[in-house]
Design a protein around this motif. Structure first.
Motif, mmCIF file in Angstrom:
data_model
loop_
_atom_site.group_PDB
_atom_site.id
_atom_site.type_symbol
_atom_site.label_atom_id
_atom_site.label_comp_id
_atom_site.label_asym_id
_atom_site.label_seq_id
_atom_site.Cartn_x
_atom_site.Cartn_y
_atom_site.Cartn_z
ATOM 1 N N LEU A 55 0.839 -1.196 0.000
ATOM 2 C CA LEU A 55 0.000 0.000 0.000
ATOM 3 C C LEU A 55 0.873 1.245 0.000
ATOM 4 N N THR A 56 0.454 2.228 -0.768
ATOM 5 C CA THR A 56 1.094 3.536 -0.702
ATOM 6 C C THR A 56 0.541 4.256 0.529
ATOM 7 N N ALA A 57 1.023 5.456 0.783
ATOM 8 C CA ALA A 57 0.482 6.247 1.897
ATOM 9 C C ALA A 57 -1.017 6.492 1.680
ATOM 10 N N ALA A 58 -1.410 6.723 0.432
ATOM 11 C CA ALA A 58 -2.840 6.922 0.130
ATOM 12 C C ALA A 58 -3.621 5.639 0.392
ATOM 13 N N GLY A 59 -3.060 4.500 0.016
ATOM 14 C CA GLY A 59 -3.709 3.219 0.267
ATOM 15 C C GLY A 59 -3.869 2.958 1.752
ATOM 16 N N GLU A 60 -2.852 3.301 2.526
ATOM 17 C CA GLU A 60 -2.923 3.144 3.985
ATOM 18 C C GLU A 60 -4.026 4.017 4.571
ATOM 19 N N LYS A 61 -4.188 5.212 4.026
ATOM 20 C CA LYS A 61 -5.249 6.100 4.516
ATOM 21 C C LYS A 61 -6.632 5.587 4.129
ATOM 22 N N LEU A 62 -6.742 4.992 2.940
ATOM 23 C CA LEU A 62 -8.023 4.477 2.480
ATOM 24 C C LEU A 62 -8.443 3.223 3.241
ATOM 25 N N LEU A 63 -7.487 2.410 3.664
ATOM 26 C CA LEU A 63 -7.768 1.103 4.259
ATOM 27 C C LEU A 63 -8.800 1.137 5.389
ATOM 28 N N PRO A 64 -8.654 1.957 6.425
ATOM 29 C CA PRO A 64 -9.671 1.928 7.490
ATOM 30 C C PRO A 64 -11.048 2.397 7.014
ATOM 31 N N TYR A 65 -11.087 3.324 6.075
ATOM 32 C CA TYR A 65 -12.371 3.764 5.536
ATOM 33 C C TYR A 65 -13.033 2.643 4.744
ATOM 34 N N ALA A 66 -12.245 1.943 3.936
ATOM 35 C CA ALA A 66 -12.783 0.832 3.145
ATOM 36 C C ALA A 66 -13.316 -0.260 4.067
ATOM 37 N N GLU A 67 -12.580 -0.562 5.136
ATOM 38 C CA GLU A 67 -13.034 -1.580 6.091
ATOM 39 C C GLU A 67 -14.338 -1.154 6.761
#
Length: 91
Positions: A55-67
């Motif tokens: 995950l990029t930094a953006a992917g890391e930020k999206l992860l909890p929202y997606a969950e």
């Protein structure tokens, strides 16, 4: 799109597009689905190096929202199904 989020979450879990596609029973490339998610957001969510997806930094930020979104979606579907079933028996 919940399917795109589901694919994003599975790729982030498996760190592999092919395994994620197998797990989700996708016949199309999982990578294409994630590129669509990336296109919608306008950012790269993964870094891609030979068999090393991260995950990029953006992917890391999206992860909890997606969950959270997927969890909320599942709860809503369950609640609606329960209401429909309950109403059918009440009539």
């Amino acid at each position: 799109d919940t399917e795109l989020l589901k694919t994003f979450l599975e790729v982030s879990r498996t760190r592999h597009f092919g395994r994620a596609a197998e797990s989700l029973y996708l016949t199309i490339s999982s990578e294409l689905s994630n590129q669509t998610t990336e296109n919608q957001l306008g950012v790269n969510l993964f870094t891609r190096h030979r068999n090393n997806i991260r995950l990029t930094a953006a992917g890391e930020k999206l992860l909890p929202y997606a969950e959270t979104l997927m969890s909320t979606w599942q709860a809503a579907r369950k609640e609606v199904a329960h209401t429909v079933t309950h109403n059918e028996f009440s009539i």
